[in-house]
Design a protein around this motif. Structure first.
Motif, PDB file in Angstrom:
ATOM      1  N   ILE A 151       0.838  -1.196   0.000  1.00 46.80           N
ATOM      2  CA  ILE A 151       0.000   0.000   0.000  1.00 46.80           C
ATOM      3  C   ILE A 151       0.879   1.254   0.000  1.00 46.80           C
ATOM      4  CG2 ILE A 151      -1.654   1.335   1.366  1.00 46.80           C
ATOM      5  CD1 ILE A 151      -2.741  -1.443   2.352  1.00 46.80           C
ATOM      6  N   SER A 152       1.909   1.265   0.834  1.00 46.08           N
ATOM      7  CA  SER A 152       2.773   2.446   0.958  1.00 46.08           C
ATOM      8  C   SER A 152       3.531   2.730  -0.326  1.00 46.08           C
ATOM      9  CB  SER A 152       3.747   2.258   2.128  1.00 46.08           C
ATOM     10  OG  SER A 152       3.058   2.116   3.351  1.00 46.08           O
ATOM     11  N   PHE A 153       4.087   1.702  -0.948  1.00 46.65           N
ATOM     12  CA  PHE A 153       4.793   1.897  -2.215  1.00 46.65           C
ATOM     13  C   PHE A 153       3.865   2.484  -3.279  1.00 46.65           C
ATOM     14  CE2 PHE A 153       8.228  -1.589  -1.472  1.00 46.65           C
ATOM     15  CZ  PHE A 153       9.060  -0.665  -0.872  1.00 46.65           C
ATOM     16  N   SER A 154       2.607   2.098  -3.240  1.00 43.03           N
ATOM     17  CA  SER A 154       1.671   2.580  -4.265  1.00 43.03           C
ATOM     18  C   SER A 154       1.416   4.082  -4.150  1.00 43.03           C
ATOM     19  CB  SER A 154       0.341   1.820  -4.177  1.00 43.03           C
ATOM     20  OG  SER A 154      -0.428   2.238  -3.068  1.00 43.03           O
ATOM     21  N   TYR A 155       1.768   4.669  -3.015  1.00 41.79           N
ATOM     22  CA  TYR A 155       1.616   6.112  -2.819  1.00 41.79           C
ATOM     23  C   TYR A 155       2.954   6.849  -2.852  1.00 41.79           C
ATOM     24  CZ  TYR A 155      -3.288   5.535  -1.535  1.00 41.79           C
ATOM     25  OH  TYR A 155      -4.634   5.263  -1.554  1.00 41.79           O
ATOM     26  N   GLY A 156       4.011   6.177  -3.253  1.00 39.96           N
ATOM     27  CA  GLY A 156       5.295   6.850  -3.383  1.00 39.96           C
ATOM     28  C   GLY A 156       6.111   6.932  -2.111  1.00 39.96           C
ATOM     29  N   LEU A 157       5.696   6.238  -1.067  1.00 37.97           N
ATOM     30  CA  LEU A 157       6.454   6.238   0.183  1.00 37.97           C
ATOM     31  C   LEU A 157       7.612   5.259   0.090  1.00 37.97           C
ATOM     32  CD1 LEU A 157       3.481   6.257   2.719  1.00 37.97           C
ATOM     33  CD2 LEU A 157       5.023   8.151   2.223  1.00 37.97           C
TER      34      LEU A 157
ATOM     35  N   ASP B 214      16.215   6.700  -4.162  1.00 38.07           N
ATOM     36  CA  ASP B 214      14.790   6.574  -3.876  1.00 38.07           C
ATOM     37  C   ASP B 214      14.083   7.752  -4.533  1.00 38.07           C
ATOM     38  OD1 ASP B 214      15.749   4.568  -2.251  1.00 38.07           O
ATOM     39  OD2 ASP B 214      15.252   5.550  -0.354  1.00 38.07           O
ATOM     40  N   PHE B 215      13.132   7.469  -5.409  1.00 39.83           N
ATOM     41  CA  PHE B 215      12.414   8.553  -6.078  1.00 39.83           C
ATOM     42  C   PHE B 215      11.062   8.070  -6.569  1.00 39.83           C
ATOM     43  CE2 PHE B 215      14.964   6.434  -9.287  1.00 39.83           C
ATOM     44  CZ  PHE B 215      14.183   6.387 -10.425  1.00 39.83           C
ATOM     45  N   VAL B 216      10.214   9.043  -6.902  1.00 43.74           N
ATOM     46  CA  VAL B 216       8.852   8.753  -7.330  1.00 43.74           C
ATOM     47  C   VAL B 216       8.541   9.538  -8.594  1.00 43.74           C
ATOM     48  CG1 VAL B 216       6.443   8.597  -6.604  1.00 43.74           C
ATOM     49  CG2 VAL B 216       8.244   8.687  -4.874  1.00 43.74           C
TER      50      VAL B 216
ATOM     51  N   ASN C 191      -6.890  22.764  -6.241  1.00 38.97           N
ATOM     52  CA  ASN C 191      -7.923  21.741  -6.119  1.00 38.97           C
ATOM     53  C   ASN C 191      -7.596  20.471  -6.890  1.00 38.97           C
ATOM     54  OD1 ASN C 191      -8.273  22.800  -8.662  1.00 38.97           O
ATOM     55  ND2 ASN C 191     -10.479  23.127  -8.484  1.00 38.97           N
ATOM     56  N   ASN C 192      -6.519  20.505  -7.711  1.00 37.48           N
ATOM     57  CA  ASN C 192      -6.102  19.298  -8.433  1.00 37.48           C
ATOM     58  C   ASN C 192      -5.008  18.513  -7.700  1.00 37.48           C
ATOM     59  OD1 ASN C 192      -7.830  19.444 -10.664  1.00 37.48           O
ATOM     60  ND2 ASN C 192      -6.513  20.925 -11.696  1.00 37.48           N
ATOM     61  N   ILE C 193      -4.474  19.071  -6.625  1.00 31.19           N
ATOM     62  CA  ILE C 193      -3.400  18.377  -5.889  1.00 31.19           C
ATOM     63  C   ILE C 193      -3.824  16.976  -5.442  1.00 31.19           C
ATOM     64  CG2 ILE C 193      -2.055  18.394  -3.742  1.00 31.19           C
ATOM     65  CD1 ILE C 193      -1.791  21.439  -4.081  1.00 31.19           C
ATOM     66  N   PRO C 194      -5.055  16.783  -4.901  1.00 31.87           N
ATOM     67  CA  PRO C 194      -5.434  15.430  -4.466  1.00 31.87           C
ATOM     68  C   PRO C 194      -5.501  14.400  -5.590  1.00 31.87           C
ATOM     69  CG  PRO C 194      -6.845  17.074  -3.442  1.00 31.87           C
ATOM     70  CD  PRO C 194      -6.074  17.782  -4.517  1.00 31.87           C
ATOM     71  N   LYS C 195      -5.502  14.873  -6.830  1.00 25.23           N
ATOM     72  CA  LYS C 195      -5.537  13.942  -7.966  1.00 25.23           C
ATOM     73  C   LYS C 195      -4.150  13.410  -8.311  1.00 25.23           C
ATOM     74  CE  LYS C 195      -9.514  16.420  -9.919  1.00 25.23           C
ATOM     75  NZ  LYS C 195     -10.008  17.237 -11.068  1.00 25.23           N
ATOM     76  N   THR C 196      -3.133  13.879  -7.599  1.00 25.90           N
ATOM     77  CA  THR C 196      -1.769  13.421  -7.845  1.00 25.90           C
ATOM     78  C   THR C 196      -1.654  11.943  -7.484  1.00 25.90           C
ATOM     79  OG1 THR C 196      -0.971  15.623  -7.247  1.00 25.90           O
ATOM     80  CG2 THR C 196       0.670  13.856  -7.355  1.00 25.90           C
ATOM     81  N   LYS C 197      -0.962  11.217  -8.342  1.00 25.11           N
ATOM     82  CA  LYS C 197      -0.743   9.783  -8.100  1.00 25.11           C
ATOM     83  C   LYS C 197       0.717   9.431  -8.369  1.00 25.11           C
ATOM     84  CE  LYS C 197      -5.460   8.441  -9.424  1.00 25.11           C
ATOM     85  NZ  LYS C 197      -5.886   8.259  -8.025  1.00 25.11           N
ATOM     86  N   ALA C 198       1.167   8.396  -7.704  1.00 17.59           N
ATOM     87  CA  ALA C 198       2.487   7.851  -7.990  1.00 17.59           C
ATOM     88  C   ALA C 198       2.378   6.926  -9.195  1.00 17.59           C
ATOM     89  CB  ALA C 198       3.024   7.087  -6.781  1.00 17.59           C
ATOM     90  N   VAL C 199       3.055   7.286 -10.282  1.00 18.69           N
ATOM     91  CA  VAL C 199       3.082   6.432 -11.474  1.00 18.69           C
ATOM     92  C   VAL C 199       4.009   5.244 -11.220  1.00 18.69           C
ATOM     93  CG1 VAL C 199       3.694   6.315 -13.920  1.00 18.69           C
ATOM     94  CG2 VAL C 199       2.592   8.370 -12.993  1.00 18.69           C
ATOM     95  N   SER C 200       5.187   5.548 -10.662  1.00 22.89           N
ATOM     96  CA  SER C 200       6.174   4.516 -10.342  1.00 22.89           C
ATOM     97  C   SER C 200       6.946   4.945  -9.102  1.00 22.89           C
ATOM     98  CB  SER C 200       7.167   4.296 -11.490  1.00 22.89           C
ATOM     99  OG  SER C 200       6.512   3.925 -12.682  1.00 22.89           O
ATOM    100  N   THR C 201       7.302   3.969  -8.284  1.00 22.86           N
ATOM    101  CA  THR C 201       8.105   4.216  -7.092  1.00 22.86           C
ATOM    102  C   THR C 201       9.389   3.399  -7.193  1.00 22.86           C
ATOM    103  OG1 THR C 201       6.096   4.534  -5.775  1.00 22.86           O
ATOM    104  CG2 THR C 201       8.150   4.130  -4.567  1.00 22.86           C
ATOM    105  N   PHE C 202      10.516   4.046  -6.966  1.00 18.39           N
ATOM    106  CA  PHE C 202      11.819   3.385  -7.042  1.00 18.39           C
ATOM    107  C   PHE C 202      12.530   3.473  -5.690  1.00 18.39           C
ATOM    108  CE2 PHE C 202      10.768   4.365 -11.357  1.00 18.39           C
ATOM    109  CZ  PHE C 202      11.411   3.427 -12.159  1.00 18.39           C
ATOM    110  N   LEU C 203      13.102   2.379  -5.279  1.00 23.17           N
ATOM    111  CA  LEU C 203      13.877   2.331  -4.047  1.00 23.17           C
ATOM    112  C   LEU C 203      15.213   1.677  -4.371  1.00 23.17           C
ATOM    113  CD1 LEU C 203      12.511   1.554  -0.541  1.00 23.17           C
ATOM    114  CD2 LEU C 203      14.653   0.541  -1.258  1.00 23.17           C
ATOM    115  N   ASN C 204      16.311   2.391  -4.069  1.00 25.45           N
ATOM    116  CA  ASN C 204      17.648   1.908  -4.467  1.00 25.45           C
ATOM    117  C   ASN C 204      17.766   1.747  -5.981  1.00 25.45           C
ATOM    118  OD1 ASN C 204      18.863   1.869  -2.005  1.00 25.45           O
ATOM    119  ND2 ASN C 204      19.126  -0.333  -1.873  1.00 25.45           N
TER     120      ASN C 204
END
Length: 538
Positions: free
Chosen positions: A228-234, A506-508, A520-533
């Motif tokens: 779940i966390s990776f899907s949000y860019g964490l 680590d980047f998103v 008002n469009n900020i909540p529509k932001t999504k992580a397309v891809s999350t990279f770690l190392n």
């Protein structure tokens, strides 16, 4: 002649290619916010052995580096891996296996969800969390009568969204041997007409005898929370208040490569044996695990009126909330931690709790400037206490403001609201601020954090002009609070929090430019891809 020129060209290209340094990953054509000291932007970067080795333009990176793995970002926005500076990662993972009551709009809806859950799972002890009476038409604590009728023999214990109140049925009460005469220190057993209502506040919740979590459930919970966390860019989470057993399980899963999430573990300060163990054995630090802090509870939550206030609650006569421990106990804990290299991070919601903890911190730290001790939440601050954050780091959760704004003034009155959710004032005093969500109390989504911090509205676009906008953060401050300042709060600013040479890669990649889109469009932001190392994990 033409053949010779062609051959010479091929040789030149090959020679040039062979002179290029090899990288594991190259990212080009991006709109990257590096979040370095100058808050510079970049187009491209190269990664080797899990770290950034070069940052620059696409032309510069491609002329100097070669890789079999080239990511064309196609001008998408990239930010450093996001850090949640205060959450309950393990608890959220376990919650995936329990009844979820978030977003319920009435007590009847809570009961319907519990019934549906039990029909599907048929467990011997029903647990879960997420209800919030402040979201109901009747904004009062529920009582257990209907729960008793539905589940006369199956124990039920479901937590309020903030984790500071528990609704239980008579079967759970009988199992735990609670009576209306049971004495509680640091909490409350709510009675109505002299009888148990089934609502327990803060320390009173400790009487409930929950079933033990199995190792299999714990592992699945951690893996679910990671997904779940990776899907949000964490890419880093600060898990606020976990025990030695959980920390050792995390470490073993990380060592095996099953758990990749970076975790800043705050050891629960509720257990003296665990405080002694970690102080005696020292800081635990790997690339993915950092154990160097203790999470201590100062008081309860505002929503359940457990937050410790200097003056009575505006909506409940002669009720002040309460500290979880005695003032002397906080001094004991603080002195012990101050004598070590560990950090103390204390939950403080009410102005009285903040006053006492700040005073305690100041006394034991003796003006040490770089201990980075944190006040978690720092929610309601008395006017004369802001100055005391000069060397005490505020760690706040912006969505608390937009969740609580409908009823907070009713709880504490207009005057005290001036020092509530005052993120900008806290930032101006300390110079940095760490941002988190407190999930699963709030949603995991860090882009809602960004929205609440900058625009100060909820998803219903309320209030029209923003909530107490004098304490809104800029977008740059907010991104720093979710990256480099959060890393600083963990003593990790030299290894993460920005896209710079030598730091973990680590980047998103985001679907839109969060620094420029309309508010008002900020909540529509999504992580397309999350990279770690440099590895794509989502």
């Amino acid at each position: 002649m033409k053949k010779l020129i062609f051959l010479f060209t091929i040789i030149s290209v090959l020679t040039s290619y062979n002179k290029k340094q090899k990288a594991d990953v190259i990212v080009i054509n991006s709109n990257t916010y590096t979040v370095n000291n100058q808050f510079e932007k970049a187009e491209a970067f190269a990664i080797k052995d899990g770290k950034f080795i070069a940052v620059g333009t696409s032309k510069e990176i491609q002329e100097k580096y070669q890789s079999e793995n080239i990511v064309d970002a196609k001008n998408q926005t990239i930010v450093p891996g996001l850090i949640d500076a205060h959450c309950h990662f393990f608890r959220m993972g376990l919650q995936q296996q329990k009844v979820s009551l978030e977003g319920t709009k009435s007590y009847d809806e809570v009961l319907d969800k519990i019934v549906a859950f039990q029909k599907e799972k048929n467990v011997t002890f029903i647990t879960g969390r997420g209800w919030d009476q402040n979201d109901w038409e009747v904004k009062e604590f529920p009582t257990k009568e209907k729960l008793d009728q539905l589940f006369p023999t199956t124990p039920v214990a479901v937590g309020r969204v903030d984790g500071h109140a528990l609704l239980v049925n008579q079967a759970a009460i009988d199992l735990s041997e609670i009576t209306k005469d049971t004495k509680v220190s640091g909490g409350e057993i709510i009675l109505k007409d002299g009888e148990l209502t089934g609502v327990l506040i803060d320390a009173a919740m400790d009487f409930i005898k929950f079933p033990e979590t199995t190792k299999e459930e714990a592992i699945q919970g951690l893996l679910d929370a990671q997904q779940i966390s990776f899907s949000y860019g964490l890419t880093t989470v600060d898990d606020a208040g976990i025990n030695k057993k959980t920390i050792e399980l995390i470490d073993s899963l990380q060592q095996k490569g099953n758990l990749k999430m970076r975790i800043y573990a705050m050891v629960s300060g509720d257990n003296q044996q665990e405080i002694d163990y970690y102080i005696n054995n020292g800081i635990v630090k790997t690339d993915r695990l950092n154990v160097r802090s203790f999470k201590v509870y100062g008081d309860g939550a505002l929503g359940s009126r457990g937050a410790a206030m200097r003056k009575p609650y505006s909506d409940r006569d002669n009720h002040f909330g309460a500290l979880i421990y005695s003032p002397e106990r906080y001094q004991e804990i603080a002195r012990q931690i101050a004598a070590s290299n560990f950090q103390m991070n204390t939950h403080a919601i009410g102005d009285s709790a903040n006053t006492w903890l700040l005073k305690t911190y100041k006394e034991v730290l003796k003006n040490e400037k770089d201990r980075r001790w944190r006040i978690e939440h720092a929610q309601i601050i008395a006017p004369d206490d802001f100055k005391n954050f000069d060397n005490i780091l505020p760690s706040v959760q912006p969505t608390h403001a937009t969740s609580d704004m409908y009823w907070a003034e009713e709880r504490i009155g207009k005057e005290r609201m001036k020092g509530a959710y005052a993120f900008k004032d806290l930032l101006n005093t300390y110079g940095k601020i760490a941002l988190g969500t407190d999930f699963p109390v709030e949603q995991v989504n860090p882009f809602l954090t960004f929205y609440a911090a900058t625009i100060r509205k909820d998803l219903n676009n309320y209030p029209k002009n923003g909530f107490q906008m004098e304490n809104a953060l800029t977008r740059e401050e907010t991104l720093k609070g979710m990256t480099i300042w959060a890393a600083y709060s963990n003593f990790e600013e030299d290894e993460k929090g920005s896209i710079e040479v030598g730091k973990f890669a680590d980047f998103v990649i985001l679907n839109q430019d969060i620094m420029k889109v309309k508010g008002n469009n900020i909540p529509k932001t999504k992580a397309v891809s999350t990279f770690l190392n440099g590895e794509k994990v989502y």
